[in-house]
Design an enzyme around this catalytic site. Structure first.
Site, mmCIF file in Angstrom:
data_model
loop_
_atom_site.group_PDB
_atom_site.id
_atom_site.type_symbol
_atom_site.label_atom_id
_atom_site.label_comp_id
_atom_site.label_asym_id
_atom_site.label_seq_id
_atom_site.Cartn_x
_atom_site.Cartn_y
_atom_site.Cartn_z
ATOM 1 N N LYS A 47 -3.113 -14.784 -19.102
ATOM 2 C CA LYS A 47 -2.700 -14.186 -17.824
ATOM 3 C C LYS A 47 -3.356 -12.832 -17.532
ATOM 4 C CE LYS A 47 1.801 -16.441 -17.411
ATOM 5 N NZ LYS A 47 3.205 -16.199 -17.078
ATOM 6 N N THR A 103 -1.507 -19.883 -17.910
ATOM 7 C CA THR A 103 -0.374 -19.572 -18.774
ATOM 8 C C THR A 103 -0.890 -18.852 -20.018
ATOM 9 O OG1 THR A 103 1.626 -20.460 -19.778
ATOM 10 C CG2 THR A 103 -0.318 -21.887 -19.894
ATOM 11 N N ASP A 123 5.513 -14.880 -10.180
ATOM 12 C CA ASP A 123 6.782 -14.832 -10.935
ATOM 13 C C ASP A 123 7.851 -14.007 -10.216
ATOM 14 O OD1 ASP A 123 6.257 -16.547 -13.016
ATOM 15 O OD2 ASP A 123 5.563 -14.975 -14.386
ATOM 16 N N TYR A 140 14.823 -20.840 -19.837
ATOM 17 C CA TYR A 140 15.269 -22.106 -19.240
ATOM 18 C C TYR A 140 15.346 -23.240 -20.245
ATOM 19 C CZ TYR A 140 10.213 -22.689 -19.040
ATOM 20 O OH TYR A 140 8.893 -22.744 -19.369
ATOM 21 N N GLY A 176 17.101 -19.967 -15.561
ATOM 22 C CA GLY A 176 15.662 -19.706 -15.453
ATOM 23 C C GLY A 176 14.863 -20.844 -14.828
ATOM 24 N N ASN A 179 -0.963 -15.518 -12.613
ATOM 25 C CA ASN A 179 -0.547 -16.874 -13.009
ATOM 26 C C ASN A 179 -1.036 -17.938 -12.028
ATOM 27 O OD1 ASN A 179 1.191 -16.588 -10.847
ATOM 28 N ND2 ASN A 179 3.044 -17.110 -11.978
ATOM 29 N N ALA A 216 11.083 -5.690 -21.586
ATOM 30 C CA ALA A 216 9.991 -4.977 -20.910
ATOM 31 C C ALA A 216 8.651 -5.615 -21.258
ATOM 32 C CB ALA A 216 10.016 -3.497 -21.295
ATOM 33 N N GLY A 217 8.647 -6.924 -21.489
ATOM 34 C CA GLY A 217 7.389 -7.638 -21.714
ATOM 35 C C GLY A 217 6.800 -8.066 -20.377
ATOM 36 N N ARG A 256 5.145 -26.973 -18.235
ATOM 37 C CA ARG A 256 5.872 -27.910 -17.358
ATOM 38 C C ARG A 256 5.289 -27.925 -15.947
ATOM 39 N NH1 ARG A 256 9.448 -26.844 -21.233
ATOM 40 N NH2 ARG A 256 10.400 -28.714 -22.120
ATOM 41 N N SER A 257 4.234 -27.134 -15.728
ATOM 42 C CA SER A 257 3.628 -27.106 -14.392
ATOM 43 C C SER A 257 3.149 -28.487 -13.937
ATOM 44 C CB SER A 257 2.462 -26.103 -14.358
ATOM 45 O OG SER A 257 2.973 -24.797 -14.480
#
Ligand SMILES: NC(=O)c1ccc[n+]([C@@H]2O[C@H](COP(=O)([O-])OP(=O)(O)OC[C@H]3O[C@@H](n4cnc5c(N)ncnc54)[C@H](OP(=O)(O)O)[C@@H]3O)[C@@H](O)[C@H]2O)c1
Length: 277
Positions: free
Chosen positions: A65, A61, A102, A219, A240, A86, A129-130, A15-16
């Site tokens: 990354k 993305t 982020d 989101y 989000g 990013n 924790a990703g 969506r950037s």
């Protein structure tokens, strides 16, 4: 004309472009923001030719990354600590520079939506924790949080992050997540659970104080089951989408020379597309 892009594989879902093209139009800037589908094996070559492609920089993305971080010549503190980049740009000497926005996006949005979210410095609980969990930890610790509980399905990943981030972060068994909510001032879902097409997040909010804030990084959908449940019992909620919009600000400023503002109109513009994929 100044050009930037988002690099991914695949990249269609990003969506950037929606965000950056909105700002370009809004501010009347002679610029462009493209989508670049780049295979993992082609990333190093593509980044080496970023200027030749006419780009001032790029967003990165999945799945690039971590690789983008390794390929950058100059890395800022956030990208190094989070272990992923990013946002990329070329400096005056043509060196590839990397950041990760982020954590900035999360904290800026949290403070915008719930300014006094932790005025009495209660414990914070983060689920996940990703890559996103790591960014949230960096953001919260940099912002001054000193008592952070981290619950992850695979406990080893939570332990590894606790080790990396120090004694302010304490791992919690995934099975104990409901009990761990007691006393917390903020609950953050940084897992992928609750996303359209994924399993729902199984959590019982009973023990969470009524004045705690609940934030979801997911989101799509905008109102996750977690946020709906939190809202129903009177907790303040932060979705989000705001983080997604705010993390785009530093990159746009780097490439196009103007610090853009996240407005309700931009939010509505992007929100209108959610649920389509
Ligand atoms: N709003 C924003 O701007 C923004 C920015 C970044 C990311 N995000 C969102 O954040 C979410 C996480 O992204 P990520 O990059 O961190 O993904 P990731 O690195 O793949 O990590 C996924 C996380 O979800 C957990 N998980 C997955 N399936 C699970 C299950 N069935 N039960 C329990 N836990 C499960 C994983 O636990 P294990 O370690 O046990 O596998 C891990 O903690 C995604 O929904 C992403 O869209 C949003």
């Amino acid at each position: 004309m100044i050009r930037s892009c988002v690099i991914g594989w695949p990249v269609e879902h990003s969506r950037s472009p929606l965000i950056h093209r909105y700002w370009l139009k809004q501010y009347g800037i002679d610029g462009a923001y493209e989508k670049e589908a780049v295979r993992p094996e082609d990333l190093a070559r593509f980044l080496g030719l970023l200027a030749a492609h006419g780009y001032a920089g790029a967003n990165v993305t999945l799945p690039h990354k971590e690789a983008a971080l390794r390929l950058a010549a100059v890395v800022d503190d956030a990208a190094r600590t989070i272990g992923a980049a990013n946002t990329l740009w070329l400096d005056k000497a043509g060196r590839l520079c990397a950041s990760n926005t982020d954590a900035y996006g999360f904290i800026t949005n949290l403070e915008g939506q719930a300014a006094d979210w932790n005025k009495d410095r209660r414990p914070v609980i983060v689920l996940g924790a990703g890559g996103a969990g790591r960014a949230i930890l960096h953001g919260l610790l940099t912002d001054g949080t000193t008592n952070l509980l981290l619950a992850n399905r695979t406990r080893g990943r939570a332990e590894a992050l606790a080790q990396a981030f120090g004694p302010s972060v304490r791992p919690v068994d995934w099975e104990d997540r409901n009990r761990a909510l007691a006393e917390c001032g903020l609950l953050v879902n940084a897992t992928s659970l609750g996303m359209t097409g994924k399993e729902t997040l199984d959590i019982d909010l009973e023990a969470l104080p009524a004045d705690a804030v609940v934030a979801d990084l997911v989101y799509s959908p905008l109102e996750t089951e977690l946020l709906a449940a939190a809202r129903a019992r009177g907790n303040r909620v932060v979705d989000g989408l705001g983080m997604l919009l705010h993390q785009a600000v530093p990159g746009f400023e780097r490439w196009f020379g103007l610090r853009p503002v996240v407005t309700p109109e931009l939010r509505a513009h992007v929100a209108a597309t959610l649920g389509e994929t």
